[in-house]
Design a protein around this motif. Structure first.
Motif, PDB file in Angstrom:
ATOM      1  N   SER A 180     119.897  58.690  50.611  1.00 37.00           N
ATOM      2  CA  SER A 180     118.506  59.128  50.668  1.00 37.00           C
ATOM      3  C   SER A 180     118.033  59.723  49.342  1.00 37.00           C
ATOM      4  O   SER A 180     116.883  59.503  48.941  1.00 37.00           O
ATOM      5  CB  SER A 180     118.321  60.140  51.799  1.00 37.00           C
ATOM      6  OG  SER A 180     116.973  60.531  51.891  1.00 37.00           O
ATOM      7  N   CYS A 181     118.893  60.463  48.657  1.00 40.23           N
ATOM      8  CA  CYS A 181     118.511  61.011  47.347  1.00 40.23           C
ATOM      9  C   CYS A 181     118.041  59.906  46.412  1.00 40.23           C
ATOM     10  O   CYS A 181     117.004  60.041  45.742  1.00 40.23           O
ATOM     11  CB  CYS A 181     119.699  61.726  46.697  1.00 40.23           C
ATOM     12  SG  CYS A 181     120.160  63.269  47.468  1.00 40.23           S
ATOM     13  N   ARG A 207     117.166  56.668  47.207  1.00 35.11           N
ATOM     14  CA  ARG A 207     116.003  55.954  47.751  1.00 35.11           C
ATOM     15  C   ARG A 207     114.721  56.764  47.567  1.00 35.11           C
ATOM     16  O   ARG A 207     113.687  56.225  47.157  1.00 35.11           O
ATOM     17  CB  ARG A 207     116.195  55.683  49.244  1.00 35.11           C
ATOM     18  CG  ARG A 207     116.988  54.476  49.547  1.00 35.11           C
ATOM     19  CD  ARG A 207     116.843  54.120  51.026  1.00 35.11           C
ATOM     20  NE  ARG A 207     117.872  53.162  51.362  1.00 35.11           N
ATOM     21  CZ  ARG A 207     118.642  53.224  52.427  1.00 35.11           C
ATOM     22  NH1 ARG A 207     118.498  54.198  53.311  1.00 35.11           N
ATOM     23  NH2 ARG A 207     119.553  52.311  52.647  1.00 35.11           N
ATOM     24  N   GLU A 208     114.790  58.042  47.914  1.00 34.06           N
ATOM     25  CA  GLU A 208     113.600  58.886  47.822  1.00 34.06           C
ATOM     26  C   GLU A 208     113.165  59.088  46.364  1.00 34.06           C
ATOM     27  O   GLU A 208     111.965  59.096  46.072  1.00 34.06           O
ATOM     28  CB  GLU A 208     113.839  60.232  48.503  1.00 34.06           C
ATOM     29  CG  GLU A 208     113.833  60.129  50.018  1.00 34.06           C
ATOM     30  CD  GLU A 208     112.482  59.660  50.537  1.00 34.06           C
ATOM     31  OE1 GLU A 208     111.478  60.352  50.292  1.00 34.06           O
ATOM     32  OE2 GLU A 208     112.425  58.580  51.167  1.00 34.06           O
ATOM     33  N   GLU A 216     105.686  55.657  43.230  1.00 34.10           N
ATOM     34  CA  GLU A 216     104.369  56.269  43.433  1.00 34.10           C
ATOM     35  C   GLU A 216     103.770  56.761  42.115  1.00 34.10           C
ATOM     36  O   GLU A 216     102.553  56.728  41.935  1.00 34.10           O
ATOM     37  CB  GLU A 216     104.464  57.439  44.414  1.00 34.10           C
ATOM     38  CG  GLU A 216     104.702  57.008  45.841  1.00 34.10           C
ATOM     39  CD  GLU A 216     104.936  58.189  46.785  1.00 34.10           C
ATOM     40  OE1 GLU A 216     104.923  59.358  46.330  1.00 34.10           O
ATOM     41  OE2 GLU A 216     105.139  57.931  47.985  1.00 34.10           O
ATOM     42  N   THR A 254     115.709  66.017  43.365  1.00 33.02           N
ATOM     43  CA  THR A 254     116.294  65.646  44.647  1.00 33.02           C
ATOM     44  C   THR A 254     117.511  66.529  44.888  1.00 33.02           C
ATOM     45  O   THR A 254     118.210  66.891  43.948  1.00 33.02           O
ATOM     46  CB  THR A 254     116.653  64.143  44.709  1.00 33.02           C
ATOM     47  OG1 THR A 254     117.031  63.803  46.044  1.00 33.02           O
ATOM     48  CG2 THR A 254     117.750  63.768  43.730  1.00 33.02           C
ATOM     49  N   GLY A 282     118.389  65.358  50.405  1.00 35.10           N
ATOM     50  CA  GLY A 282     118.025  63.946  50.517  1.00 35.10           C
ATOM     51  C   GLY A 282     116.564  63.654  50.222  1.00 35.10           C
ATOM     52  O   GLY A 282     116.185  62.500  50.083  1.00 35.10           O
ATOM     53  N   ALA A 283     115.746  64.689  50.132  1.00 34.98           N
ATOM     54  CA  ALA A 283     114.323  64.505  49.825  1.00 34.98           C
ATOM     55  C   ALA A 283     114.115  64.521  48.312  1.00 34.98           C
ATOM     56  O   ALA A 283     115.012  64.887  47.550  1.00 34.98           O
ATOM     57  CB  ALA A 283     113.502  65.606  50.492  1.00 34.98           C
ATOM     58  N   ALA A 284     112.914  64.126  47.874  1.00 37.08           N
ATOM     59  CA  ALA A 284     112.607  64.116  46.443  1.00 37.08           C
ATOM     60  C   ALA A 284     111.142  64.463  46.230  1.00 37.08           C
ATOM     61  O   ALA A 284     110.290  64.138  47.063  1.00 37.08           O
ATOM     62  CB  ALA A 284     112.906  62.746  45.838  1.00 37.08           C
ATOM     63  N   ARG A 294     111.401  55.991  45.465  1.00 36.36           N
ATOM     64  CA  ARG A 294     110.089  55.954  46.131  1.00 36.36           C
ATOM     65  C   ARG A 294     109.080  56.800  45.350  1.00 36.36           C
ATOM     66  O   ARG A 294     107.967  56.355  45.062  1.00 36.36           O
ATOM     67  CB  ARG A 294     110.195  56.449  47.571  1.00 36.36           C
ATOM     68  CG  ARG A 294     108.850  56.447  48.319  1.00 36.36           C
ATOM     69  CD  ARG A 294     108.937  57.153  49.659  1.00 36.36           C
ATOM     70  NE  ARG A 294     109.325  58.556  49.544  1.00 36.36           N
ATOM     71  CZ  ARG A 294     108.521  59.540  49.138  1.00 36.36           C
ATOM     72  NH1 ARG A 294     107.278  59.285  48.767  1.00 36.36           N
ATOM     73  NH2 ARG A 294     108.962  60.787  49.073  1.00 36.36           N
ATOM     74  N   VAL A 295     109.475  58.017  44.983  1.00 37.58           N
ATOM     75  CA  VAL A 295     108.593  58.899  44.220  1.00 37.58           C
ATOM     76  C   VAL A 295     108.293  58.277  42.858  1.00 37.58           C
ATOM     77  O   VAL A 295     107.143  58.285  42.397  1.00 37.58           O
ATOM     78  CB  VAL A 295     109.203  60.311  44.086  1.00 37.58           C
ATOM     79  CG1 VAL A 295     108.420  61.161  43.105  1.00 37.58           C
ATOM     80  CG2 VAL A 295     109.276  60.988  45.453  1.00 37.58           C
TER      81      VAL A 295
END
Length: 179
Positions: free
Chosen positions: A100-101, A103-104, A111, A83, A65-67, A107-108
């Motif tokens: 989450s995958c 969304r993250e 950025e 991700t 779920g993180a990226a 988000r990245v």
């Protein structure tokens, strides 16, 4: 106003975009499917960046779920956003991890200043997530999370006709056009 969502049946490694999303494994060191294809076509610079990430903040690997972003190497993109999708389970609802995958990754991408982002069908390969459900989750999440002030286009690059059809149905579900 919503961000433009487009669908492409093809190979994500051929896409020109500010960022492409890699359905990575937690090791960040390459693997099969989309992950292997991105590492092979992108070349050694991607793997080198991934090794640096493993040596610094991600010694135990990237959480589901993180990226995180790396260079895109020889790909026709500026960045690869890695991700880790969840493995589908018939007995446990892991849909929030798939949300989450997406969304993250967005988000990245924000950025990084990436205005165009190309996603594969995360978790639908070896992780066995049913295509229709993955498509519904992905499209809904992008519609909710992709700020049109930050993104010009979110593209789903789908390897086969079945995946393309599932995502087309999800895009059409709420009356939105394919883009």
């Amino acid at each position: 106003m919503t961000v433009a969502i487009t669908l492409v049946q093809g190979d994500i490694t051929e896409q020109r975009a500010d960022a492409i999303v890699n359905a990575a494994n937690s090791s960040l060191l390459g693997g099969g499917g989309v992950d292997g294809a991105i590492h092979r076509k992108g070349g050694p610079d991607i793997l080198s960046d991934c090794r640096r990430l493993r040596a610094s903040h991600y010694g135990k690997g990237l959480a589901t779920g993180a990226a995180v972003a790396t260079t895109a190497g020889r790909l026709a993109a500026e960045h690869v956003i890695h991700t880790v999708g969840p493995v589908w389970s018939a007995t446990e609802d892991r849909s929030e991890l798939l949300v989450s995958c997406h969304r993250e990754a967005l988000r990245v991408a924000a950025e990084l200043g990436a205005r165009t982002v190309a996603f594969p069908a995360i978790s639908t390969g070896i992780y066995r997530w049913p295509l229709d459900d993955a498509a519904r989750i992905a499209v809904r999440t992008v519609r909710q999370a992709a700020d049109p002030a930050l993104f010009d286009e979110v593209r789903f690059v789908l390897f086969g006709k079945d995946a393309h059809d599932a995502f087309a149905a999800a895009v059409a579900e709420k009356g939105y056009e394919k883009g």
